[in-house]
Design a protein around this motif. Structure first.
Motif, short mmCIF file in Angstrom:
data_model
loop_
_atom_site.label_atom_id
_atom_site.label_comp_id
_atom_site.label_asym_id
_atom_site.label_seq_id
_atom_site.Cartn_x
_atom_site.Cartn_y
_atom_site.Cartn_z
N LYS A 92 0.84 -1.20 0.00
CA LYS A 92 0.00 0.00 0.00
C LYS A 92 0.87 1.24 0.00
CE LYS A 92 -3.73 2.39 2.47
NZ LYS A 92 -4.71 2.35 3.58
N ARG A 93 0.49 2.23 -0.79
CA ARG A 93 1.22 3.49 -0.94
C ARG A 93 0.70 4.54 0.04
NH1 ARG A 93 -0.68 8.09 -3.62
NH2 ARG A 93 0.77 9.33 -4.90
N TYR A 94 1.64 5.25 0.67
CA TYR A 94 1.28 6.35 1.56
C TYR A 94 2.10 7.59 1.19
CZ TYR A 94 -0.41 2.61 4.70
OH TYR A 94 -1.05 1.54 5.24
N ILE A 95 1.47 8.75 1.26
CA ILE A 95 2.21 10.01 1.18
C ILE A 95 2.68 10.33 2.59
CG2 ILE A 95 2.16 12.45 0.56
CD1 ILE A 95 -0.19 11.80 -1.30
N ASP A 96 3.98 10.50 2.75
CA ASP A 96 4.57 10.72 4.06
C ASP A 96 4.56 12.20 4.39
OD1 ASP A 96 5.99 10.71 6.40
OD2 ASP A 96 7.88 10.00 5.52
N LYS A 109 -8.07 8.39 9.94
CA LYS A 109 -8.82 8.35 8.67
C LYS A 109 -7.92 8.69 7.49
CE LYS A 109 -13.52 9.07 10.36
NZ LYS A 109 -14.77 9.84 10.22
N ALA A 110 -7.01 9.65 7.68
CA ALA A 110 -6.08 10.00 6.61
C ALA A 110 -5.16 8.83 6.29
CB ALA A 110 -5.25 11.22 7.01
N MET A 111 -4.74 8.11 7.32
CA MET A 111 -3.87 6.96 7.11
C MET A 111 -4.60 5.87 6.32
SD MET A 111 -1.72 4.87 10.00
CE MET A 111 -3.18 4.54 10.96
N GLU A 112 -5.86 5.65 6.61
CA GLU A 112 -6.65 4.68 5.87
C GLU A 112 -6.73 5.05 4.39
OE1 GLU A 112 -10.36 4.64 7.91
OE2 GLU A 112 -9.54 3.68 9.72
N LYS A 113 -6.69 6.35 4.11
CA LYS A 113 -6.79 6.84 2.73
C LYS A 113 -5.42 7.06 2.09
CE LYS A 113 -11.20 9.19 3.55
NZ LYS A 113 -11.99 8.60 2.44
N GLY A 114 -4.33 6.69 2.82
CA GLY A 114 -3.01 6.73 2.21
C GLY A 114 -2.17 7.95 2.50
N VAL A 115 -2.40 8.61 3.63
CA VAL A 115 -1.57 9.75 4.03
C VAL A 115 -1.15 9.56 5.49
CG1 VAL A 115 -1.48 12.23 4.47
CG2 VAL A 115 -2.60 11.37 2.42
N LEU A 116 0.15 9.68 5.74
CA LEU A 116 0.67 9.56 7.09
C LEU A 116 0.94 10.96 7.64
CD1 LEU A 116 3.28 6.68 6.62
CD2 LEU A 116 0.86 6.50 7.28
N CYS A 117 0.28 11.30 8.73
CA CYS A 117 0.55 12.57 9.40
C CYS A 117 0.59 12.33 10.91
CB CYS A 117 -0.44 13.66 9.01
SG CYS A 117 -2.16 13.16 8.88
N LEU A 118 0.77 13.38 11.68
CA LEU A 118 1.06 13.28 13.10
C LEU A 118 0.07 14.11 13.90
CD1 LEU A 118 4.87 14.06 12.66
CD2 LEU A 118 3.89 11.77 12.94
N THR A 119 0.20 14.02 15.22
CA THR A 119 -0.55 14.92 16.09
C THR A 119 0.41 15.71 16.96
OG1 THR A 119 -0.78 13.25 17.84
CG2 THR A 119 -2.55 13.36 16.20
N ALA A 120 -0.07 16.82 17.48
CA ALA A 120 0.64 17.60 18.49
C ALA A 120 -0.43 18.23 19.37
CB ALA A 120 1.51 18.68 17.85
N LYS A 121 -0.56 17.71 20.59
CA LYS A 121 -1.66 18.10 21.48
C LYS A 121 -2.98 17.86 20.75
CE LYS A 121 1.01 19.27 24.84
NZ LYS A 121 1.25 18.26 25.88
N ASP A 122 -3.78 18.93 20.53
CA ASP A 122 -5.10 18.76 19.92
C ASP A 122 -5.10 19.07 18.44
OD1 ASP A 122 -4.66 21.46 20.16
OD2 ASP A 122 -6.66 21.94 20.93
N LYS A 123 -3.92 19.07 17.82
CA LYS A 123 -3.82 19.43 16.41
C LYS A 123 -3.28 18.28 15.57
CE LYS A 123 -3.05 24.33 17.35
NZ LYS A 123 -2.05 25.42 17.35
N VAL A 124 -3.65 18.29 14.31
CA VAL A 124 -2.99 17.45 13.31
C VAL A 124 -1.70 18.19 12.93
CG1 VAL A 124 -3.12 16.47 11.00
CG2 VAL A 124 -5.17 16.55 12.45
#
Length: 387
Positions: A36-40, A346-361
C-alpha cells in the motif's frame, strides 16, 4: 509470531505505534508490507529532510561507510570538520559540539549556560527560564527544562534549577530576573510538541533584551524547527534573534542520529578539555549525511519551503471541520473539530501519514516534497477532517 507480535514481546512498551509496517520508500512515498502506498507528511517527525532514499544523501553516506564508519573523537575526521565549518559559515556561530540527539544537544546547551554563568555572574547563577508548553527532551534534566507538568509526574525529583513562564508573559519573565539568579533563557520559536504554537515575535525579542541586559544567555532550541523546516535555515532567523547558543538535531542528518550545539563568540570557549564529550557525536557517517543535506539548503530552496508552506496554509484556511491553522514553512498545525487522532487515523486509511501535536494534526513533510503530492495529501486530510 508475526512482526507486530514480536515487537510487543521484545520491545519496551513506550510507543503507541500506528498499525503500519513501513518496508520501503522513495522521496515522499512509503509502502507497507502489503504494498500500500502512503504520502509521508511526517518525515519521521521532521527527520528525513529530503525524503526516503534521496540519491545524493545515499551516496554521501555509503561513500563514507566504505571508508570508515567510526573513529571516536580521539581522532580527526573530515566529515565532522566539514559539517562544523558549514554550520558556522551559514549561521555566523563560532563553535559546534556534536552529539546524537536533540536531548543531548540541549543537555550541552544547559551545561554551557551554567558554566558561563559560573564564570561571569557567580556560582549561584545557575537557573534557566523556559516556557510553559515547551519540550526540550526526555533525559531527566531536559525533561526538567520542559514546561509541561504532566511529563514530570512519574519521574520526580526533577533536576533543580528550571523556572517556567507563560509564552508572552514579559512581566513574569522580568520578575524572575528580579527575584532569581538566572543563567539563561531557553526558548523554542515554535513549540512543536506543545501544539505547533508560534511564539510572539515581540516577546521573543523582549526575552532576548531582558536576558542580555542581565548578563544571561539567550538559547534557542531548534531541534524540530531547524535545518530549513520553517522556511529559514533556523527559525530564530525569521524572528530577528541573535542567540548565544542554538541546539538542533532531527532533520540535520536526513535520517541518521546527530545533534549539534552551536555557540557564538560569547560562549565559544566556555567548554574546555574534559568538560563535555560524546562517543558517537560527530560520527563520520552521520556527519557526511548532514553535509549532503545542509549544502543543498540555500536561499532558493528555502523560498520553495516557504511557498509550499503557504500552499498548505491556504488549503486548510477554511473547510468543513477545520478551525485554525498555525506554523511556518513546512511545520504546520491544524486544529480540527474532530479529535486530531481520529483525523490522522482516517487520513492513514486513505493513504496519508501525518502526526498529532496536542489537539492538532501536525504536518512535517520532507522539505523537497513535490507540489502535486502536497496537494493530494492536503485533499485527503481535508476529507478526513470534514464533518
Amino acid at each position: 509470531m508475526n512482526l507486530k507480535e514480536r515487537d510487543d514481546q521484545y520491545i519496551a512498551h513506550t510507543y503507541k505505534r500506528f498499525p503500519v509496517e513501513i518496508v520501503s520508500g522513495k522521496g515522499s512515498l512509503v509502502f507497507d508490507e502489503n504494498g500500500k502506498r502512503y504520502i509521508d507528511m511526517g518525515s519521521g517527525i521532521a527527520v528525513t529532510s529530503f525524503g526516503i532514499s534521496d540519491e545524493l544523501w545515499v551516496k554521501a553516506v555509503t561513500d563514507q561507510l566504505s571508508r570508515v564508519q567510526h573513529t571516536s573523537n580521539l581522532y580527526y575526521t573530515k566529515p565532522c570538520v566539514d559539517l562544523a565549518q558549514l554550520l558556522c559559515e551559514k549561521t555566523g556561530m563560532k563553535k559546534v559540539f556534536f552529539s546524537n540527539s536533540g536531548a543531548e544537544a540541549n543537555e550541552c546547551a544547559i551545561k554551557i549556560a551554567r558554566e558561563y554563568a559560573c564564570q561571569n555572574l557567580g556560582e549561584d547563577y545557575y537557573k534557566i527560564i523556559t516556557l510553559k508548553g515547551s519540550f526540550h527532551g526526555r533525559t531527566i534534566t531536559t525533561l526538567s527544562a520542559t514546561g509541561q507538568e504532566h511529563y514530570h509526574e512519574k519521574f520526580r525529583p526533577m533536576t533543580p534549577g528550571f523556572l517556567h513562564v507563560e509564552p508572552g508573559d514579559t512581566q513574569g519573565l522580568r520578575k524572575l530576573f528580579e527575584t532569581e539568579k538566572i543563567a539563561a533563557v531557553l526558548i523554542e520559536c515554535i513549540q512543536g510538541e506543545g501544539g505547533v504554537i508560534e511564539l510572539d515575535p515581540d516577546f521573543a525579542k523582549e526575552a532576548q533584551e531582558i536576558a542580555h541586559g542581565c548578563g544571561a544567555l539567550l538559547m534557542v532550541d531548534e531541534v524540530q524547527t531547524g535545518n530549513g523546516r520553517t522556511g529559514t535555515l533556523y527559525a530564530y532567523e525569521g524572528y530577528g534573534l541573535s542567540p548565544d547558543v542554538v541546539s538542533t538535531a532531527k532533520g540535520l542528518a536526513g535520517g541518521l542520529p546527530l545533534g549539534a550545539t552551536m555557540m557564538n563568540e560569547k560562549v565559544e570557549n566556555v567548554l574546555g578539555y574534559g568538560d563535555h564529550g560524546s562517543t558517537f557525536g560527530g560520527n563520520p557517517i552521520a556527519a557526511a549525511g548532514a553535509v549532503s543535506i545542509l549544502e543543498r539548503i540555500d536561499d532558493a530552496f528555502l523560498a520553495q519551503v516557504r511557498r509550499k508552506g503557504e500552499l498548505l496554509k491556504k488549503a486548510f484556511a477554511s473547510g468543513s471541520g477545520i478551525e485554525a491553522v498555525s506554523g511556518r514553512g513546512l511545520m504546520i498545525g491544524i486544529k480540527t473539530v474532530k479529535p486530531a487522532g481520529e483525523v490522522v487515523q482516517k487520513a492513514m486509511e486513505k493513504g496519508v501519514l501525518c502526526l498529532t501535536a496536542k489537539d492538532k494534526v501536525r504536518l512535517l513533510p520532507a522539505l523537497n516534497i513535490p507540489e502535486e503530492l502536497l496537494i493530494e495529501a492536503a485533499g485527503i486530510i481535508r476529507e478526513a477532517a470534514a464533518l
